[in-house]
Write an enzyme that holds these catalytic residues in place. Sequence first.
Site, PDB file in Angstrom:
ATOM      1  N   SER A 189       0.911  -1.314   0.051  1.00 11.65           N
ATOM      2  CA  SER A 189      -0.065   0.025   0.037  1.00 11.65           C
ATOM      3  C   SER A 189       0.874   1.275   0.039  1.00 11.65           C
ATOM      4  O   SER A 189       1.594   1.510  -0.929  1.00 11.65           O
ATOM      5  CB  SER A 189      -0.960  -0.156   1.149  1.00 11.65           C
ATOM      6  OG  SER A 189      -1.808   1.030   1.229  1.00 11.65           O
ATOM      7  N   ASP A 203     -10.316  -3.306  -5.276  1.00 15.08           N
ATOM      8  CA  ASP A 203      -9.796  -2.711  -4.057  1.00 15.08           C
ATOM      9  C   ASP A 203     -10.530  -1.365  -3.836  1.00 15.08           C
ATOM     10  O   ASP A 203     -10.586  -0.595  -4.805  1.00 15.08           O
ATOM     11  CB  ASP A 203      -8.366  -2.514  -4.423  1.00 15.08           C
ATOM     12  CG  ASP A 203      -7.484  -1.583  -3.147  1.00 15.08           C
ATOM     13  OD1 ASP A 203      -8.149  -0.764  -2.161  1.00 15.08           O
ATOM     14  OD2 ASP A 203      -6.472  -1.816  -3.126  1.00 15.08           O
ATOM     15  N   HIS A 233      -8.164  -4.705  -0.556  1.00 16.85           N
ATOM     16  CA  HIS A 233      -7.047  -3.706  -0.305  1.00 16.85           C
ATOM     17  C   HIS A 233      -6.186  -4.745   0.702  1.00 16.85           C
ATOM     18  O   HIS A 233      -6.557  -4.804   1.858  1.00 16.85           O
ATOM     19  CB  HIS A 233      -7.456  -2.600   0.429  1.00 16.85           C
ATOM     20  CG  HIS A 233      -6.164  -1.787   0.452  1.00 16.85           C
ATOM     21  ND1 HIS A 233      -5.652  -1.247  -0.505  1.00 16.85           N
ATOM     22  CD2 HIS A 233      -5.653  -1.237   1.499  1.00 16.85           C
ATOM     23  CE1 HIS A 233      -4.728  -0.398  -0.208  1.00 16.85           C
ATOM     24  NE2 HIS A 233      -4.558  -0.596   1.136  1.00 16.85           N
TER      25      HIS A 233
END
Length: 423
Positions: A204, A339, A370
Amino acid sequence: SNASQESPSMFDGMKLAAVATVLYIIVRCLNLKSPTAPPDLIYQDTALNRFLLKSCSQLTKEYIPPLLWGKSGHLQTALYGKLGRVSSPHPCGIRKYLPMQDGATATFDLFEPLGDHRTGDDITMVICPGIGNHSEKHYIRTFVDYAQKDGYRCAVLNHLGALPNIELTSPRMFTYGCTWEFASMVGYIKRAYPNTQLIVVGFSLGGNIVCKFLGENRANQERVLCCVSVCQGYSALRAQETFLQWDQFRRFYNFLMADNMKKIILSHRHSLFGGHSLKMIDADLSRLYTATSLMQIDDNIMRKFHGHRSLKEYYEKESCVHYIHNVDVPLLLVNSADDPLVHDSLLTIPRTLAAKKPNVIFALTLHGGHLGFFEGAVLFPQPLTWMDKVIVGYANAICQWEKQKPPCQSDHLSEGSCLKEKA
């Protein structure tokens, strides 16, 4: 009477309609009708890429999420921090403290391998977690344990300010794209283990940081075998517009993430605002208390740590989109189509890059949310995820390729491998 006979049947009809509605909503929300498929891949046809796709089977096989809820990006996202990793392992690491030039203290956790690497080489994974995360998060612990067992040493950066029990030693905390702490950890590993080679991993926000780090300076790519980035958004400036939209509940996630950032900032308020005049602190803190989005926090607090004049400048300067094309080591970019945090419009960046550069593979899964990518049973997923297996599988394939490569093959390691042959 007729009325009394009609009402139960009408009532049954309403009950049926209600049940049908609930089922419809469940099927829609859980996306039960959605097919499973192998990841969608964009890459150039090179000998290395062919070898990687042959060796790392996760990239070409179907990814099958848990039956009941795995096709919901929201549930995968909600669970990545919590469930499925209930039985998450507790790898034993040593915490290292690195004093930085500006007075800050970076910390990272170092985990030695739990066995020999399959190539017999010394390989270290340098890992950058997601926003406000650190080595004690379930998903990081699960991954580290898996990588250690496969013979990798792991170094995990704890984002500046993310660990609640560690005081900040300067009025600054981690930001969206500041690479100083990561660079400092990588420098330590290179000095402490002069023979180790690096595999760079970012989750991320961490994916943004590692790609920016590698692209900022060619020297940062020395001794790096490859880089894997999972679920990053590539451009904060472009993401900003999508983060205020309600589709996929992004505005709600934005609120939750802002709330988490608030807690982190407030827990360090003395170190962060101690030196300023009270008037300014009050203004900053009152704006912080009322903030409902990451952008407001970024504008009021975060951009000021590095003296950016505007939110636009902060997002522009700290996004990897301007640096990632300078990365020449093998690069695997992984995203998920469902996501809820990364809008599809941001994925033109990795798509274009993989089409242009032979060292890049872009893998887009249909499901995974995610940082979810759970696999396993109907209800309870296995602690180990598809994402964990892909990163280690890709890393293993890269190490194998390096091992069996003829000496003096022309690529980014050419000088190094020729010198080794002569030595």
